[in-house]
Scaffold this active site. Sequence first.
Site, short mmCIF file in Angstrom:
data_model
loop_
_atom_site.label_atom_id
_atom_site.label_comp_id
_atom_site.label_asym_id
_atom_site.label_seq_id
_atom_site.Cartn_x
_atom_site.Cartn_y
_atom_site.Cartn_z
CD GLU A 127 -3.02 -0.91 2.29
OE1 GLU A 127 -4.14 -1.42 2.16
OE2 GLU A 127 -2.67 -0.31 3.34
CD GLU A 129 -4.40 -5.62 2.68
OE1 GLU A 129 -5.20 -4.90 3.33
OE2 GLU A 129 -3.17 -5.47 2.73
#
Length: 667
Positions: A142, A306
């Site tokens: 991320e 995710e």
Amino acid sequence: MQLGACYYPEQWPREMWEHDIRLMKEANFNVVRIGEFAWARLEPEPGQYDFQWLDDVIGLLDQGGIAVILGTPTATPPKWLMDKYPDIYQRDKFGGVRGYGSRRHYCVNHPVYQELTKGIVQVIAARYGHDRRIQAWQIDNEFGCQDTTYCYCDHCLQAFHVWLEQKYGSVDRLNEEWGTVFWSQTYRDWSELILPAYSVCDGADPEYHGHNPALVLDYKRFSSDAVVRYQQFQIDLIRKLSDKPITHNLMGHFPEIDYFNLAEPLDFVSWDNYIDYPWDRPSYRKTAMAHDLMRGVKKQNFWVMEHQSGPCGWNVLADTPRPGQLRLWTYQSVAHGADGIVYFRFRAARYGAEQYWYGILDHDSVPRRRYREIQQTCGELVRLAPLLEGAQVVSDIAIVKSYDHLWSHAIHPHNRNFDYTRLLQSYYDAFSAHGYNVDLVGLHGDLSSYKVVVIPAFHLSDPDLKAWVSRYVMNGGRAVLTFRSGSRNWNNAMTDQTLPGDFRELCGVEVEEFDSLNYGRQVEVQIGGSTCLASIWCDILHPNGATTLGTYAGEYYDGEAAITVNGFGQGHAYYIGCDLDEHAMRELMGSIAEASGINPLPISVQNEGVEIVRKRKDGREFYVVLNHNARAVRIPLTGECQELVSGAAVTGELVLESYAIAILRHE
């Protein structure tokens, strides 16, 4: 189809691993992601590595028929590293050190951190680069989360100087492009260039920026490019030692990094999809648009690395997903192009900042409702994989998203209530309400396959962009431009052309003047026999060949043109000079789609909260129908359909229970 979970064996006793893997296998999983936060476990002391635990868990997973996505652990440099090189920490705009205690506590431009990155990545890639049990690599984790894209340290300043010199070639040209004659901000050499840190004009209002907007835009571009370069640095290291595909987990609508650039060198895009968490509950269409953006940045199907699997939060918790929602959200992801689903996380963490970020299992490891729902969903997806995996979303409509435009609008939004992403979403929602799929595309791509292309608030322009849009319309396309188009040049200076600047001839219209609507003021707009309200912006238009579709009904510009369409070559260019309410936007976009010849769906789209995604594989089309409502809905059908999950024939009407899905093939 790839199905699995994010797993953190380093956080759990070894004796739990086999139990966990058994439950994964029973849930129809075939992949896990591991390792992305494990630097301290992999290198507990400088230069001393411990791979035994990782070897062991990879071996156990392999015995269970489960492959591994292996993350490079550079998102969490260990304490010993930061203590040895404390200037690796980022600095905020006030000069403060963003210190230890969370993650992403490093500057991507720091040369020492780049060398340390090289060390750990090379060691891991050399060990596992050709290991058959490793399915793919994930770079870092991320990029940019926790607002870590922007750093104001000396290393960033030096790198920024180099970036600017490569872009402009000379300080004189930079001064000209930036207009530094304003407020005596002229620079004499590269060493005088600054970062847009805290200055005397920065007040208490975070929306107010006192720096030169050209400087701020270039700093945002530089910061995005710096992350892209750091990712490329790791990709190059791995490619020398491994033949496995490489991804990074993007974050949907995250605004700070140009995802088209970040995605370009990746083998496939993945992203982190959270649908309901404490600080945001996006609409199902906002999530759908994020999926379509993730598909659009490489124009190919993607993974969700995710995927929400339980209630989540850090210090407080969001709602627990209701029965059926995890299955619904998974099918929404697959409908929009996900060929892999990796749920976050397998078990809720007992320690650290994410104790409340629940996963498939609670802290006690007992498989309950959420586990059973995911088990059912994955079982269905395994069975349906020949139909769903690799299937393409069929889109006749595209929306152009540009991060340069997003950043420029964020610097100077021209109205406090204007938001570039929200404007794009309003057009997306309008088409979605009619059941039309929409692609998200970047600048300069091939538009020829689309019947309608929406280019909202396209205020940065240059001759190449002008030619790109004009060529699409000239060849028969329908382009939709909006207020503020053509108002600036590419480096964020205001144009000296009559608005809409580069698009004046294309749209056959001039902006006589404009009105920024503040303090709750609204202006009526008449479109055909309907009336709506503009509440942000009004361009008062003077048609030069264009046909008027809508007029203002109020203010001193009562009766003046608000919306126009212009024939240009074989196509048409629409100019929408004001914001529109939801109903008016839906009606206008529906009429534009109809005029372009887009075929209507064989499934009714009148039910609010029902999403329909048109798909194609091997020349045959099918529809994924998703009920996002907490109640049952009845959906009229044209002709007979086969429901492919159950195998049942459906005629006349489809009944979907709350949070239910159906996959229909129209016979």
